[in-house]
Design an enzyme around this catalytic site. Structure first.
Site, short mmCIF file in Angstrom:
data_model
loop_
_atom_site.label_atom_id
_atom_site.label_comp_id
_atom_site.label_asym_id
_atom_site.label_seq_id
_atom_site.Cartn_x
_atom_site.Cartn_y
_atom_site.Cartn_z
N ASP A 49 7.14 -5.63 -0.11
CA ASP A 49 8.22 -5.06 -0.93
C ASP A 49 8.45 -3.59 -0.56
OD1 ASP A 49 5.93 -4.06 -2.07
OD2 ASP A 49 6.42 -4.63 -4.13
N SER A 50 7.63 -3.08 0.35
CA SER A 50 7.90 -1.77 0.94
C SER A 50 9.26 -1.77 1.65
CB SER A 50 6.78 -1.36 1.91
OG SER A 50 6.55 -2.39 2.86
N ASP A 88 5.65 -10.61 -0.26
CA ASP A 88 5.35 -9.93 -1.52
C ASP A 88 6.20 -10.51 -2.65
OD1 ASP A 88 3.32 -8.09 -1.52
OD2 ASP A 88 4.58 -6.46 -0.73
N LYS A 117 1.90 -12.59 -1.92
CA LYS A 117 0.97 -11.54 -2.36
C LYS A 117 1.47 -10.99 -3.69
CE LYS A 117 0.74 -7.32 -0.20
NZ LYS A 117 1.16 -6.40 -1.26
N GLU A 119 0.33 -7.99 -6.96
CA GLU A 119 -0.49 -6.81 -7.26
C GLU A 119 -1.18 -6.95 -8.60
OE1 GLU A 119 1.98 -3.31 -7.01
OE2 GLU A 119 2.54 -3.72 -4.93
N GLU A 186 -5.66 -0.97 -1.31
CA GLU A 186 -4.80 0.16 -0.93
C GLU A 186 -5.30 1.45 -1.57
OE1 GLU A 186 -0.58 -0.47 -1.30
OE2 GLU A 186 -0.13 1.63 -0.86
#
Ligand code: KIV
Length: 286
Positions: A49-50, A88, A117, A119, A186
């Site tokens: 999602d970056s 993501d 993925k 978070e 991270e």
């Protein structure tokens, strides 16, 4: 870990790679970057999602939707990489209900991802279990979780104190036990990443988490120097593609303005008899 046979990398293969040679993961957001990552031999391509900040010009990752992610996942998948394609799940796509979570994870799989993925730690176990129950492999993400930027109070190294380091290890163990096939760590101190890596039986993939992880990930545009604005101390630049690109486009602009582009070789011409019949002779350039 790349198989030499040409077989695609799978989530179970990544999971089984714990303790093997370091895993290599990079981000990709479209077909050309997927081809670059794949030809370079990356094991895992992360459609992160970056993309929000790196490609779409937003200030944080909170702005992208499942539809945005699916658009980029599909572009990556069209490159048919051998690397495992992990997508993501964006913010709010796994926070509302298990049904919503599974539907969103499924949309990314239908777009071409082989795993997703998400978070967060123990709080996200219901989401992790729901996705796994739908037979979709899940990669966890702990430490600095950019989707929590407002709750964390900024982009900061996480797990610096005894209690927060302990909580991070507990989160990692819980995610691994729930069935995540790998964990991204991270921006955590190297000692804490080493503790997590020793404490779980799935690979850890670090970004700003020191050398004691089972693999490393970088954002492709950072490592290529295509993104030359803010970079963390953990980024190593292996090329200066932004500077090279500016130089190249400047040279093109100078050639156009000076009449040096295009040359005769870079132009299409009519056959002489056709040009004569049209009565429109066009002078040949140098
Ligand atoms: O979105 C992303 O690029 C990521 C990496 C930093 C791991 O999640």
């Amino acid at each position: 870990m790349r198989p030499t046979s040409g077989a695609p990398v799978t989530a179970p293969a990544v999971r089984a790679h714990k303790g093997g040679p370091p895993l290599v993961m990079v981000t990709a957001y479209d077909a050309p970057t997927a081809r670059i990552a794949d030809e370079a031999g990356a094991d895992v391509v992360l459609v992160g999602d970056s993309v929000a900040m790196v490609v779409l010009g937003y200030d944080d990752t909170l702005q992208v939707t499942v539809a945005d992610m699916a658009h980029h996942v599909a572009a990556v998948a069209r490159a048919r990489p051998r690397a495992l394609v992990v997508a993501d799940l964006p913010w709010l796509s796994y926070h509302v209900s298990p049904e919503d979570t599974v539907r969103n994870a499924g949309a990314l799989v239908r777009a071409g991802a082989s795993a997703v993925k998400l978070e967060g730690g123990r709080r996200r176990l219901p989401a992790v279990r729901a996705i796994l129950d739908a037979e979709i492999p899940v990669m966890g993400h702990l430490g600095l979780t950019p989707q929590s930027v407002h709750a964390l109070g900024g982009y900061r190294v996480q797990g610096r104190q005894v209690d927060t380091a302990g909580a991070l290890v507990d989160d990692a163990v819980a995610l691994a036990e729930a069935g995540c096939f790998a964990l991204v760590l991270e921006c955590v101190p190297a000692e804490v990443a080493a503790l997590v890596t020793a404490g779980v039986d799935v690979p850890t993939i670090g970004i700003g988490a020191g050398p004691h992880c089972d693999g490393q990930v970088l954002v492709l545009h950072d490592l290529l120097g295509l993104e030359d604005r803010i970079v963390g101390r953990f980024v190593r630049r292996y090329a200066s593609l932004k500077a090279d690109a500016v130089t190249a486009v400047s040279a093109f602009a100078a050639d156009v303005r000076a009449g040096r582009f295009p040359s005769e070789d870079e132009s299409y011409r009519l056959a002489d008899d056709v040009a004569a019949a049209l009565d429109r002779p066009v002078p040949r350039t140098a």
